[in-house]
Design a protein around this motif. Sequence first.
Motif, PDB file in Angstrom:
ATOM      1  N   GLY A  95      -7.751 -46.694 -80.153  1.00 12.04           N
ATOM      2  CA  GLY A  95      -8.417 -48.170 -79.893  1.00 12.04           C
ATOM      3  C   GLY A  95      -8.024 -49.028 -81.112  1.00 12.04           C
ATOM      4  O   GLY A  95      -8.199 -48.507 -82.312  1.00 12.04           O
TER       5      GLY A  95
ATOM      6  N   ASP B 119     -13.966 -45.816 -72.409  1.00 15.41           N
ATOM      7  CA  ASP B 119     -13.760 -46.539 -73.345  1.00 15.41           C
ATOM      8  C   ASP B 119     -13.060 -47.875 -73.264  1.00 15.41           C
ATOM      9  O   ASP B 119     -12.144 -47.877 -72.586  1.00 15.41           O
TER      10      ASP B 119
ATOM     11  N   ASP C  68     -10.695 -49.228 -74.764  1.00 15.90           N
ATOM     12  CA  ASP C  68      -8.973 -48.979 -74.873  1.00 15.90           C
ATOM     13  C   ASP C  68      -8.645 -48.290 -73.579  1.00 15.90           C
ATOM     14  O   ASP C  68      -7.338 -48.340 -73.676  1.00 15.90           O
ATOM     15  N   HIS C  69      -9.551 -47.824 -72.965  1.00 14.13           N
ATOM     16  CA  HIS C  69      -9.009 -47.186 -71.604  1.00 14.13           C
ATOM     17  C   HIS C  69      -9.054 -48.014 -70.449  1.00 14.13           C
ATOM     18  O   HIS C  69      -8.640 -47.877 -69.280  1.00 14.13           O
TER      19      HIS C  69
ATOM     20  N   HIS D 164      -2.754 -41.403 -78.555  1.00 13.94           N
ATOM     21  CA  HIS D 164      -3.947 -41.746 -79.108  1.00 13.94           C
ATOM     22  C   HIS D 164      -4.291 -41.733 -80.496  1.00 13.94           C
ATOM     23  O   HIS D 164      -5.146 -41.052 -80.960  1.00 13.94           O
TER      24      HIS D 164
HETATM   25 MN    MN Z   1      -9.950 -44.635 -77.825  1.00 11.78          MN
END
Ligand code: MN
Length: 299
Positions: free
Chosen positions: A11, A90, A92-93, A265
Amino acid sequence: MRIIVLGAAAGGGYPQWNSACAVGRRAWARDPNGPWRTQASLAVSGDGDRWTLLNASPDLRSQILATAALQPKHAPRHSPITSVVLTNGDVDHIAGLLTLRESHRFRLFASRRILAVLAANPIFDVLDPACVERCPLELNQPVTLAGGLTLTAFPVPGKVALYLEQAEVAIGGETEDTIGLEVGDGRKSFFYVPGCAAMSADLAARLRQAGLVFFDGTLWTDDEMIRAEVGSKTGARMGHMSVFGPEGSLVALGALDIDRKVLIHINNTNPILLEDSPERREVEAAGFEVAFDGMEIVL
Ligand code: MN
Ligand code: MLT
C-alpha cells in the motif's frame, strides 16, 4: 497460463507519495537500482484473452495503460478483464474497483466477509449490479473462472482492514478477513498470498512442494517502519510476517521445497527493493525472487 505482475509494492506504492525514507529517497532520485513499483496486483489468464485480476489496486488504471493484454480489443467498448478476486478488504486491494465502473460486465469474487464490507459502503455501488455479479468464495471450494482457470480460496492468518479496526484488534485469526488464492489451469497451479500474519501449519502444508508461490514481502524486519521513523507499528501489528528473521518468510518458505518463490506487496521502506542492497543479495541467495511491475511468468 500467463501471469503478469501488475504491481509489486505494498500500500502506498514505491515511492510512497509522502515518504522520503532512505529506501524511498533512492526511488525519488530515479536511481536505476530502485525502480518504481505500483501497488500489488496480478493478472492471470488461461487463454490469453480473458483475464482475472487478483486484487484491484488504486493504481489499476496506470497498470492497464502499461499492460497490452488488459486493453480493449474491439469497438465500441471492451475489456479483457472478466473477473476480479479480492484477498482482503484493504484499500490497496479494493480501491481499483472504482476504476472498473462504466458498465463493464465482470464477476467479483471475495469471501462473504469482504463482500459484506463492500456492501456496507455505497461508493462500491458504482459497480452496477446489473453488470457486476458479486460471488462469495467458500473456502476450499474451487470455482471456475472464464478462460479455463480454477480458483480456490483458503484461510490465511490475518486481521481486519485497517479502516475497520476497533480498540481491540485480533491478529493472526483465520476469519476470512484475509484469504489466499490458488489458481490452476488443470495442469499447473500457483499460489497468491500477498498478506500473511504467520506461517500456520495448515498453510505450510498447503504450500509444500508448490511450483510457484507469490508471498507477502511487506517488510524486511518487524521494526523497519519504526527504525525508518515513518510509523509506530511493527509488521506483526499490521498483520504481516517479515521476510528476515527466525519467524520470517525466508526461513518459513525455504523449508517447504517450493520451486519458485516470489516476494510481492513490498513496502516502500523495505531494502529488498534496492537491487544493490545486501538484503536483496540475501533474498536471492536464499532462492527467492523480488517481484517487479511487468514481471511475466508462463506456467
Ligand atoms: Mn496492503
Ligand atoms: C496492509 O497491507 O497492511 C494494508 O494495506 C495497510 C493499509 O491499509 O494501509
